[in-house]
Design a protein around this motif. Structure first.
Motif, short mmCIF file in Angstrom:
data_model
loop_
_atom_site.label_atom_id
_atom_site.label_comp_id
_atom_site.label_asym_id
_atom_site.label_seq_id
_atom_site.Cartn_x
_atom_site.Cartn_y
_atom_site.Cartn_z
N TRP A 1 0.84 -1.19 0.00
CA TRP A 1 0.00 0.00 0.00
C TRP A 1 0.88 1.25 0.00
O TRP A 1 1.97 1.25 0.58
CB TRP A 1 -0.88 0.05 1.26
CG TRP A 1 -1.99 -0.94 1.33
CD1 TRP A 1 -3.28 -0.77 0.94
CD2 TRP A 1 -1.91 -2.28 1.85
NE1 TRP A 1 -4.02 -1.91 1.19
CE2 TRP A 1 -3.19 -2.86 1.74
CE3 TRP A 1 -0.88 -3.06 2.38
CZ2 TRP A 1 -3.48 -4.16 2.15
CZ3 TRP A 1 -1.14 -4.34 2.79
CH2 TRP A 1 -2.43 -4.89 2.67
N LEU A 2 0.42 2.28 -0.69
CA LEU A 2 0.94 3.63 -0.53
C LEU A 2 -0.13 4.42 0.21
O LEU A 2 -1.20 4.72 -0.35
CB LEU A 2 1.24 4.28 -1.88
CG LEU A 2 2.35 3.65 -2.72
CD1 LEU A 2 2.57 4.44 -4.00
CD2 LEU A 2 3.65 3.54 -1.94
N ASP A 3 0.14 4.73 1.47
CA ASP A 3 -0.90 5.23 2.38
C ASP A 3 -2.03 4.19 2.41
O ASP A 3 -1.80 3.05 2.76
CB ASP A 3 -1.39 6.62 1.96
CG ASP A 3 -0.32 7.69 2.20
OD1 ASP A 3 0.64 7.40 2.95
OD2 ASP A 3 -0.43 8.78 1.63
N ASP A 4 -3.23 4.58 2.00
CA ASP A 4 -4.34 3.64 1.99
C ASP A 4 -4.66 3.11 0.60
O ASP A 4 -5.67 2.43 0.41
CB ASP A 4 -5.61 4.32 2.57
CG ASP A 4 -5.43 4.67 4.04
OD1 ASP A 4 -4.71 3.93 4.73
OD2 ASP A 4 -6.01 5.69 4.48
N ARG A 5 -3.80 3.42 -0.38
CA ARG A 5 -4.02 2.96 -1.74
C ARG A 5 -3.33 1.61 -1.96
O ARG A 5 -2.12 1.49 -1.75
CB ARG A 5 -3.48 3.96 -2.77
CG ARG A 5 -4.13 5.33 -2.72
CD ARG A 5 -3.34 6.28 -3.60
NE ARG A 5 -3.87 7.63 -3.59
CZ ARG A 5 -4.62 8.15 -4.53
NH1 ARG A 5 -4.93 7.42 -5.60
NH2 ARG A 5 -5.07 9.38 -4.46
N LEU A 6 -4.11 0.62 -2.36
CA LEU A 6 -3.52 -0.69 -2.65
C LEU A 6 -2.77 -0.58 -3.98
O LEU A 6 -3.36 -0.37 -5.03
CB LEU A 6 -4.61 -1.75 -2.73
CG LEU A 6 -4.11 -3.18 -3.03
CD1 LEU A 6 -3.19 -3.67 -1.93
CD2 LEU A 6 -5.29 -4.13 -3.22
N LEU A 7 -1.45 -0.76 -3.93
CA LEU A 7 -0.62 -0.63 -5.12
C LEU A 7 -0.41 -1.97 -5.80
O LEU A 7 -0.38 -2.07 -7.04
CB LEU A 7 0.74 -0.02 -4.75
CG LEU A 7 1.76 0.12 -5.87
CD1 LEU A 7 1.23 1.08 -6.94
CD2 LEU A 7 3.10 0.60 -5.32
N TYR A 8 -0.28 -3.04 -5.00
CA TYR A 8 0.03 -4.35 -5.60
C TYR A 8 -0.48 -5.45 -4.70
O TYR A 8 -0.41 -5.36 -3.47
CB TYR A 8 1.54 -4.51 -5.78
CG TYR A 8 1.97 -5.90 -6.21
CD1 TYR A 8 1.82 -6.31 -7.52
CD2 TYR A 8 2.49 -6.81 -5.29
CE1 TYR A 8 2.20 -7.59 -7.93
CE2 TYR A 8 2.88 -8.08 -5.68
CZ TYR A 8 2.72 -8.47 -6.99
OH TYR A 8 3.09 -9.73 -7.39
N GLN A 9 -0.96 -6.52 -5.34
CA GLN A 9 -1.23 -7.77 -4.65
C GLN A 9 -0.95 -8.90 -5.63
O GLN A 9 -1.42 -8.89 -6.76
CB GLN A 9 -2.66 -7.82 -4.12
CG GLN A 9 -3.76 -7.65 -5.15
CD GLN A 9 -5.14 -7.75 -4.51
OE1 GLN A 9 -5.28 -8.15 -3.36
NE2 GLN A 9 -6.15 -7.37 -5.27
N GLY A 10 -0.16 -9.85 -5.17
CA GLY A 10 0.22 -10.96 -6.04
C GLY A 10 1.44 -11.68 -5.49
O GLY A 10 1.84 -11.50 -4.33
N ARG A 11 2.01 -12.50 -6.33
CA ARG A 11 3.16 -13.31 -5.92
C ARG A 11 4.33 -12.42 -5.51
O ARG A 11 4.61 -11.39 -6.13
CB ARG A 11 3.58 -14.21 -7.07
CG ARG A 11 2.57 -15.27 -7.46
CD ARG A 11 2.48 -16.38 -6.44
NE ARG A 11 3.74 -17.09 -6.31
CZ ARG A 11 4.09 -18.12 -7.09
NH1 ARG A 11 3.26 -18.55 -8.05
NH2 ARG A 11 5.24 -18.73 -6.93
N LEU A 12 5.04 -12.88 -4.48
CA LEU A 12 6.21 -12.13 -4.03
C LEU A 12 7.42 -12.43 -4.90
O LEU A 12 8.37 -11.67 -4.93
CB LEU A 12 6.50 -12.48 -2.57
CG LEU A 12 7.62 -11.71 -1.88
CD1 LEU A 12 7.33 -10.21 -1.92
CD2 LEU A 12 7.81 -12.17 -0.45
N GLY A 13 7.37 -13.51 -5.64
CA GLY A 13 8.48 -13.86 -6.51
C GLY A 13 9.42 -14.86 -5.84
O GLY A 13 9.28 -15.19 -4.66
N TYR A 14 10.38 -15.33 -6.62
CA TYR A 14 11.33 -16.31 -6.10
C TYR A 14 12.25 -15.63 -5.08
O TYR A 14 12.76 -14.52 -5.32
CB TYR A 14 12.15 -16.92 -7.22
CG TYR A 14 11.37 -17.84 -8.11
CD1 TYR A 14 11.00 -19.11 -7.66
CD2 TYR A 14 10.96 -17.45 -9.38
CE1 TYR A 14 10.27 -19.96 -8.47
CE2 TYR A 14 10.22 -18.29 -10.19
CZ TYR A 14 9.87 -19.55 -9.72
OH TYR A 14 9.14 -20.39 -10.51
N ALA A 15 12.45 -16.31 -3.97
CA ALA A 15 13.31 -15.77 -2.92
C ALA A 15 14.77 -15.87 -3.31
O ALA A 15 15.19 -16.77 -4.04
CB ALA A 15 13.05 -16.50 -1.60
#
Length: 899
Positions: A97-111
């Protein structure tokens, strides 16, 4: 009324007792299904509630957000680590989130590996726990300060917050790039639609019968020809398209790539479609900023621009499309004309589109003059030259340099055919102008092969069309006029450029790079263009777009088709003979090379083998047009064995030849693909290779059997579909300025010069905003500066060259007694390395030193510098302290350290 208890019905019912059992099972199934559904519905809210609430947030896992990087293009990168406290549940999902705006949701990617985390927390299972999450912030989110919050979810849907390190919870988001207006977008789509619609709905041929336009044309009656109105309307549509693109300020330049990476620059350039191409740095980092700097310099359009180095750079030696200069030679540099009468945005649009449209028009005109009257196919062939993969991957420069000799030959042909004084004088003016423009490109690697090709073609045409050419007073005086125009334009240029030209000739590079024998082209060179759909858009240390992008070569089937046509016609015409002789010579130079004496005598010693495609592709285009005209002639002959209504042994032999040629072409292509380096082969998937082989088979068969319309449609469509999306589409900047902080810091010395340290891309961007920079890009080496810094010429072999001058900080042992050294890590780069503490920046004779925030601490201890302005985490500006003040500062430092 019917009833189940009526005797007949009852009897029937009793006879089908098994149906009653079946019905019972159905009812039981429905009942069980209903019970399952009701149970699920009853349990659903409870399960959803559990899914949305972490089962145990404190025990689910832990993580740290270590850094948040904000890039000028509004992309951000989150770096850190996250682990699950349970060994049987893994990190899978993230929300940002940027403040209360959802910027991204999804896979975190390979560690990634983080052995430090595993050691610090004492858990070896957490060694692979790092993440780097790149995100692009939408333009709908305005600029400003934002708080970053990140949450990670595990496989069992439990969640935990990733805690930021101190100072990493907030970010400053730059403003979004300017978005093109609806009016500008409408102009763009209209510019695309006009030529395409006219091409689609117009007749196929112009009015002149083949016999009036070509040497071997078959005579036709007037009712067999078509109106020329379609071609004229198409030409007007192309002109309108160019005007609309310029009016809208549209460009394919990757200039925003440079401006966005220079944080002390403000601009309103934007990319609307596609993405900037880093590989085209010669355009967006060098030639385009040099052209813009001519507007913002102390003297507009000066011959010597003082914004570049000391005492300034002679702009007459800038090649390719060149830069605007207040000199008569600018008449023969049409790409720069827009800077003289248009605002910056539209001038840059003019500079970008003119090479493509000019080349297209010139090639189309010559194809119409010499070959088939089917202008729609000729237009497709001309487009395959102007917008080839080779041309677009070089920002249209191959199209620009091709335009001049083709236009000159077309003008010469018109002059020799002219029957009236006006036509003759107009053609001679164009001939002289185009010849001078060809010289001003200043790139022998393309000029020499194109000059040879077009000169040989002109001689072949002089012989082949000798019955149509005239040698009267208009022609003689026209040739004299053309020579006079060339002489005047070259003289105007030479008077201002001669000293710089002599300096360039005496350089290590490119002046002394004069012995190239060829023979080092890759074995797969002629098949590179077949993979444009992938190789043009991929890069590695073995291949970049400027080398991988190419014409789609179909030389083997073209040779078979030419042999068949020659045998049918029982003659070899001069133009096709010259074209094949030139192609054979180029292939010899590519793969075997030339003797040194021949290479020097012919000037081919100045032609790198990997720059020959500009001429080889044009020669192939002329051959395709010639073959189209020849097959039309053969089929128009009523006595031909290949009449559309005749099926004979000759037809079978022709089809067999087509099949054999197709197999041969596919086989040779497969052999070349097989010789590629392993990484290049991995780019070409089996499916793509199959499509390429299928297209090669079809092209070869159609060329050899005379199905030229279908062949050219496939060839042109393939070329344009793979090449056109390469460059981005966006609006050029209308203003380029320094930020307020930078401008205020330099206010006392507005004409002061800046040395840029540690940031090679900032230099040319600053000159495009009117800031004088010491270390720019120099076609003519700044020998006056180097003589002052290196009076003993200790490093002359390093800096006497075309150079991107980079300044770096260094404390190694290679520095001399004055605490600097000079190197040439690449043929076109010069590195000036300075000791951050000991070097006296007064030796550079500049007023300011600009560097990034990472390099600035090393300069804080330098007694010749004073920190005067900065942008946190971005850039720092130092002022150079004069020698007297530097000595006072040095004495004070000595007293401070004494007891």
């Amino acid at each position: 009324m019917f009833s189940l208890f009526h005797p007949p019905a009852l009897t029937s019912y009793m006879k089908t007792g098994h149906q009653r059992r079946l019905l019972g099972w159905h009812l039981l199934g429905v009942l069980i299904t209903a019970l399952v559904v009701l149970t699920c519905v009853a349990l659903l809210p409870h399960n959803l509630a559990n899914a949305q609430t972490p089962t145990n947030t404190s025990a689910a896992g832990q993580g740290v957000l270590e850094s948040v990087t904000v890039n000028p293009d509004r992309s951000i990168t989150l770096n850190g680590w996250a682990v699950s406290n349970r060994p049987d549940v893994f990190v899978t999902y993230a929300r940002v989130w940027l403040d209360d705006r959802l910027l991204y949701q999804g896979r975190l990617g390979y560690a990634s590996h983080r052995s430090d985390v595993a050691q610090s927390l004492g858990n070896p299972l957490w060694e692979i726990s790092g993440f780097s999450l790149p995100l692009l912030v939408p333009n709908t989110i305005p600029a400003g300060l934002y708080t970053v919050r990140m949450e990670v979810m595990l496989g069992d849907q439990s969640r935990f917050d990733v805690e930021p390190l101190p100072g990493q919870a907030t970010l400053s988001l730059p403003p979004p790039p300017a978005s093109p207006s609806l009016r500008a977008k409408a102009l763009f789509w209209l510019a695309l639609a006009l030529p395409l619609l006219v091409w689609l709905i117009s007749p196929w041929r112009s009015a002149q019968p083949v016999s009036d336009q070509s040497y071997f044309g078959a005579k036709q009656s007037k009712d067999e020809s078509f109106s020329p109105q379609g071609l004229r309307i198409f030409a007007l549509a192309c002109l309108a398209s160019f005007v609309l693109l310029v009016t809208g300020g549209w460009t394919g330049s990757s200039l925003p790539r440079l401006l966005n990476q220079t944080p002390m620059i403000e601009h309103n350039a934007s990319i609307w479609l596609g993405q900037a191409q880093d590989v085209r740095s010669d355009e967006w980092q060098v030639v385009t900023p040099l052209a813009i700097s001519q507007i913002y310099g102390p003297q507009r359009f000066a011959s010597v621009n003082s914004l570049h180095g000391q005492p300034g750079q002679n702009m007459h030696v800038v090649g390719m499309t060149g830069v605007p200069i207040a000199n008569a030679a600018a008449i023969a540099k049409p790409a720069t004309w827009g800077f003289f009468f248009l605002d910056l945005r539209r001038a840059l649009a003019w500079d970008w589109w003119l090479p493509f449209f000019a080349c297209f028009g010139a090639v189309l005109g010559l194809l119409q003059r010499w070959f088939s009257p089917m202008w729609k196919l000729n237009a497709l062939l001309a487009a395959s030259v102007a917008f080839s993969g080779y041309s677009v991957s070089w920002s249209g420069w191959p199209a620009y340099v091709t335009f001049f000799p083709v236009a000159a030959v077309l003008a010469g042909d018109t002059l020799l055919r002219a029957r009236h004084w006006f036509s003759a004088l107009s053609a001679s003016a164009l001939l002289g102008w185009a010849s001078a423009g060809f010289v001003f490109v200043l790139y022998p690697g393309w000029q020499i092969p194109l000059g040879y090709l077009m000169a040989l073609l002109a001689l072949a045409a002089l012989w082949q069309y000798r019955n149509k050419y005239r040698c009267r007073s208009p022609q003689v005086l026209g040739l004299l006029l053309a020579v006079g125009i060339v002489a005047l334009l070259l003289a105007a240029w030479w008077l201002d450029a001669s000293e710089a030209i002599q300096t360039v000739r005496n350089t290590v590079y490119p002046g002394q790079r004069s012995l190239d024998l060829g023979g080092y082209a890759d074995p797969w060179h002629l098949s590179k263009g077949l993979g444009n759909a992938v190789t043009l858009y991929s890069a590695s240390q073995w291949s970049i777009a400027s080398d991988a992008g190419n014409f789609i070569y179909v030389l083997p089937p073209l040779l078979v088709a030419s042999l068949i046509v020659w045998s049918i016609q029982r003659r070899i015409d001069a133009i096709s003979l010259v074209l094949w002789a030139f192609i054979a010579f180029v292939c010899c130079y590519l793969f075997w090379g030339l003797p040194a004496w021949l290479s020097r005598a012919s000037l081919w010693s100045m032609v790198p083998a990997f720059r020959l495609d500009v001429a080889l592709g044009l020669a192939q285009t002329f051959l395709l047009a010639w073959l189209l005209q020849q097959w039309q002639t053969i089929k128009a002959n009523a006595n031909s064995a290949f009449s559309a209504h005749t099926f004979s042994i000759s037809t079978l032999l022709l089809r067999a030849a087509g099949a054999f040629g197709a197999i041969l072409f596919v086989y040779s292509t497969a052999q070349q693909f097989g010789s590629m380096l392993s990484p290049l082969q991995s780019w070409l998937s089996p499916g793509l290779i199959g499509l390429i082989y299928a297209a090669c088979t079809a092209l070869a068969y159609m060329l050899i059997t005379g199905k030229m319309q279908a062949a050219i449609l496939l060839y042109g469509g393939w070329t344009l579909a793979t090449a056109l999306p390469f460059n981005p589409i966006g609006q050029a900047p209308s203003t380029i300025n320094t930020t307020t902080a930078m401008a205020q810091a330099m206010q006392q010395h507005r004409q002061g010069q800046v040395a840029v340290v540690g940031q090679k891309e900032w230099s040319n961007a600053l000159t495009s905003a009117g800031i004088s920079v010491l270390n720019s890009t120099f076609y003519e080496p700044p020998l006056a500066f180097w003589k002052q810094l290196d009076p003993q010429q200790e490093y002359v072999d390093q800096y006497n060259r075309y150079q991107h001058l980079d300044i770096y900080l260094s404390e190694d042992d290679s520095l001399n007694s004055r605490h600097f050294s000079v190197g040439a890590p690449r043929m076109d780069r010069v590195s000036l390395r300075l000791h951050p503490k000991e070097f006296d920046f007064n030796l550079l004779n500049v007023e300011f030193v600009l560097t990034n925030a990472a390099e600035a601490p090393a300069l804080n201890a330098n007694l010749s510098l004073q920190r005067i302005a900065e942008e946190p985490h971005s850039w720092v500006l130092f002022q150079v302290i004069p020698h007297s003040d530097t000595q006072l500062k040095r004495n004070k430092a000595i007293l401070d350290v004494q007891p």
